[in-house]
Design a protein around this motif. Structure first.
Motif: not given
Length: 360
Positions: A129-133
């Motif tokens: 899980i990544k915090y992306m645009r």
């Protein structure tokens, strides 16, 4: 929900007494306002049902903070996104998601419910899980409604236990009706007051009704059982004063200390002793001195303001039964006389409220 834990306390007291232990003792179980209790019960049931069916439905759609976060989440620049190539569908992120908005099996996140707490990033052991645009997650904005299979079993257990306790609390506990097993004690009834009583510091009935938000804080901290939620339609759930179970002690200012809305303004003990919220009224037909021919004087002995004196009922005979006379100028309306009057079901002396409080 005070009756719930009071019933629990009495259960422990009963069991402890059977083992000759007195760590617990019985307390009176009192539903202060049936209408308020029913409203609280319904509200609690709705919250539990929504949490059971759809997670944080209340937080995301009713609570102002959660609703605001849910609205702006749709237009946020960055969002958490699941990397399918790294995710092994272990479900760790979904179990720790406070909003219950992650479907680990389908690798989807319901962004309308996500409050971006980022707990899922910390819990994921594979960095899936990544915090992306926002542009990187446009194709992941639609998530299905949570199904019955995804509901955590702990929620169902919690609902069952809560329903059991709530149903039990609807039945009012049997209150003590005897004094030492010798005489039946009849409950006092609330007198028909022309003007309702509001706590010292509220300034007036109008000011109190205008500012009170019915948060129940003053009701919960009142140690003398004087404040209770109103059942009247015009002032539903707003606190009102009555003296069947206690009186407003001059040394107590707890309600004025906790009121957050300004309905009850902070006052000192010395100020409270001089605030007149009402005055005592004597009812000749109810007084045990005249109805039963006994000496009493309970109201005069316990009046903290010294506003009641006992005088001969027959001015021509000093030995005639003594009856109370109220000095309205000194009475502060604390209700000690009404509460401690032995007359039943209505006290022989009661407090009539004032529209606007005075200083004596």
């Amino acid at each position: 929900f005070a009756p719930l834990y009071q019933l629990g306390n009495n259960m422990f007291a009963y069991l402890a007494e059977r083992t000759e232990s007195y760590a617990f003792y019985d307390v009176d179980v009192w539903v202060k306002s049936l209408s308020t209790f029913i409203i609280a019960l319904i509200t609690f049931g709705v919250l539990v049902f929504l949490a059971w069916r759809n997670g944080r439905t209340y937080c995301n759609t009713i609570c102002p903070v959660g609703t605001f976060l849910g609205i702006i989440a749709k237009y946020s620049l960055f969002k958490p996104v699941i990397d399918v190539s790294k995710c092994n569908s272990c479900g760790l992120c979904a179990r720790h998601c406070k909003a219950a908005c992650i479907d680990s099996k389908k690798h989807e996140i319901d962004y309308s419910r996500c409050v971006v707490c980022l707990d899922c990033l910390d819990k994921c052991q594979h960095g899936a899980i990544k915090y992306m645009r926002r542009s990187a997650v446009k194709d992941k904005t639609n998530s299905p409604v949570v199904t019955q299979d995804q509901i955590d079993s702990a929620r169902r257990n919690f609902l069952s236990v809560s329903t059991l306790f709530a149903t039990t609390a609807v039945i009012k506990a049997q209150e003590k009706k005897v004094d030492g097993g010798l005489a039946v004690i009849e409950d006092k009834k609330i007198p028909d007051r022309a003007v309702v009583l509001t706590p010292p510091g509220s300034l007036s009935v109008r000011n109190f009704a205008k500012h009170c938000t019915a948060c129940q804080l003053c009701v919960s901290v009142c140690p003398n059982q004087v404040l209770r939620p109103s059942g009247s339609l015009m002032t539903l759930m707003q606190p009102e004063m009555s003296y069947e179970r206690g009186y407003c002690r001059p040394e107590c200012t707890k309600c004025s200390e906790v009121c957050p809305a300004g309905a009850i303004r902070p006052i000192s003990v010395s100020e409270k002793s001089s605030i007149q919220i009402g005055h005592a009224v004597w009812i000749k037909e109810n007084c045990v001195v005249l109805t039963d021919g006994v000496d009493c004087g309970n109201c005069a002995r316990h009046c903290p303001a010294g506003a009641i004196q006992m005088v001969a009922s027959d001015p021509e005979s000093y030995d005639s039964p003594k009856i109370p006379v109220v000095n309205i100028e000194r009475c502060i309306g604390c209700g000690a006389c009404e509460n401690l009057c032995p007359a039943r079901p209505f006290s022989a002396i009661y407090v009539e409220g004032h529209e606007t409080h005075k200083t004596v």
